[in-house]
Motif scaffolding. Structure first.
Motif, short mmCIF file in Angstrom:
data_model
loop_
_atom_site.label_atom_id
_atom_site.label_comp_id
_atom_site.label_asym_id
_atom_site.label_seq_id
_atom_site.Cartn_x
_atom_site.Cartn_y
_atom_site.Cartn_z
N LYS A 47 0.85 -1.21 0.00
CA LYS A 47 0.00 0.00 0.00
C LYS A 47 0.87 1.24 0.00
O LYS A 47 2.04 1.21 0.35
N GLU A 48 0.26 2.36 -0.36
CA GLU A 48 0.97 3.62 -0.34
C GLU A 48 1.06 4.14 1.09
O GLU A 48 0.24 3.81 1.96
N ARG A 49 2.05 4.97 1.30
CA ARG A 49 2.19 5.63 2.60
C ARG A 49 0.97 6.52 2.84
O ARG A 49 0.48 7.19 1.94
N GLU A 50 0.49 6.51 4.08
CA GLU A 50 -0.67 7.33 4.42
C GLU A 50 -0.42 8.14 5.69
O GLU A 50 0.32 7.73 6.58
N PHE A 51 -1.09 9.26 5.74
CA PHE A 51 -1.00 10.14 6.90
C PHE A 51 -1.71 9.52 8.09
O PHE A 51 -2.77 8.90 7.94
N VAL A 52 -1.14 9.72 9.27
CA VAL A 52 -1.75 9.24 10.50
C VAL A 52 -2.13 10.41 11.41
O VAL A 52 -3.30 10.55 11.80
N ALA A 53 -1.16 11.24 11.76
CA ALA A 53 -1.42 12.34 12.69
C ALA A 53 -0.29 13.35 12.58
O ALA A 53 0.81 13.02 12.15
N ALA A 54 -0.58 14.59 13.00
CA ALA A 54 0.44 15.63 13.01
C ALA A 54 0.16 16.59 14.14
O ALA A 54 -0.98 16.73 14.61
N ILE A 55 1.22 17.28 14.57
CA ILE A 55 1.12 18.19 15.69
C ILE A 55 1.95 19.43 15.40
O ILE A 55 3.01 19.34 14.78
N ASN A 56 1.46 20.59 15.83
CA ASN A 56 2.20 21.81 15.55
C ASN A 56 3.35 21.99 16.53
O ASN A 56 3.56 21.19 17.44
N TRP A 57 4.08 23.08 16.40
CA TRP A 57 5.32 23.27 17.16
C TRP A 57 5.08 23.29 18.67
O TRP A 57 5.90 22.80 19.44
N SER A 58 3.95 23.84 19.09
CA SER A 58 3.71 24.00 20.52
C SER A 58 2.95 22.81 21.12
O SER A 58 2.87 22.68 22.34
#
Length: 122
Positions: free
Chosen positions: A43-54
């Protein structure tokens, strides 16, 4: 030189929990967004989660919303992905990445770790 090192992967039964960590070095950690992506075999790589700098803003893929929690400790240059109620379809290699903005697209991130395997048995 920026380095990202993931840890915490392993084998877990469906319904179980794991906590992934990603330790960063080589840049001012607290100035950058961090993300997790995953890639299952074939499968292709998929996004899971992200967080900003703070740590004040997080976004999640619909498939993990309500089950995964992403946090960061800027004093330790580390992010944590708490994964609960794991399903066999969560099985993948999980990669952390760092970039300038919170984003769901991999090309927005400029450095990547080597990945850690998560296997969920049914």
């Amino acid at each position: 030189q920026v380095q990202l090192v993931e840890s915490g992967g392993g084998l877990v039964q469906a319904g179980g929990s794991l906590r992934l960590s990603c330790a960063a070095s080589g840049r001012t950690f607290s100035s950058y967004a961090m993300g997790w992506f995953r890639q299952a075999p074939g499968k292709e790589r998929e996004f899971v989660a992200a967080i900003n700098w703070s740590g004040g803003r997080t976004i999640y893929a619909d498939s993990v919303k309500g089950r995964f929690i992403l946090s960061r400790d800027n004093a330790k240059n580390t992010i944590f992905l708490r994964m609960s109620s794991l399903k066999p379809e969560d099985t993948a290699v999980y990669y952390c990445a760092t970039g300038g903005l919170v984003a769901t697209i991999g090309s927005e991130y400029d450095y990547w770790g080597q990945g850690t395997q998560v296997t969920v048995s049914s």
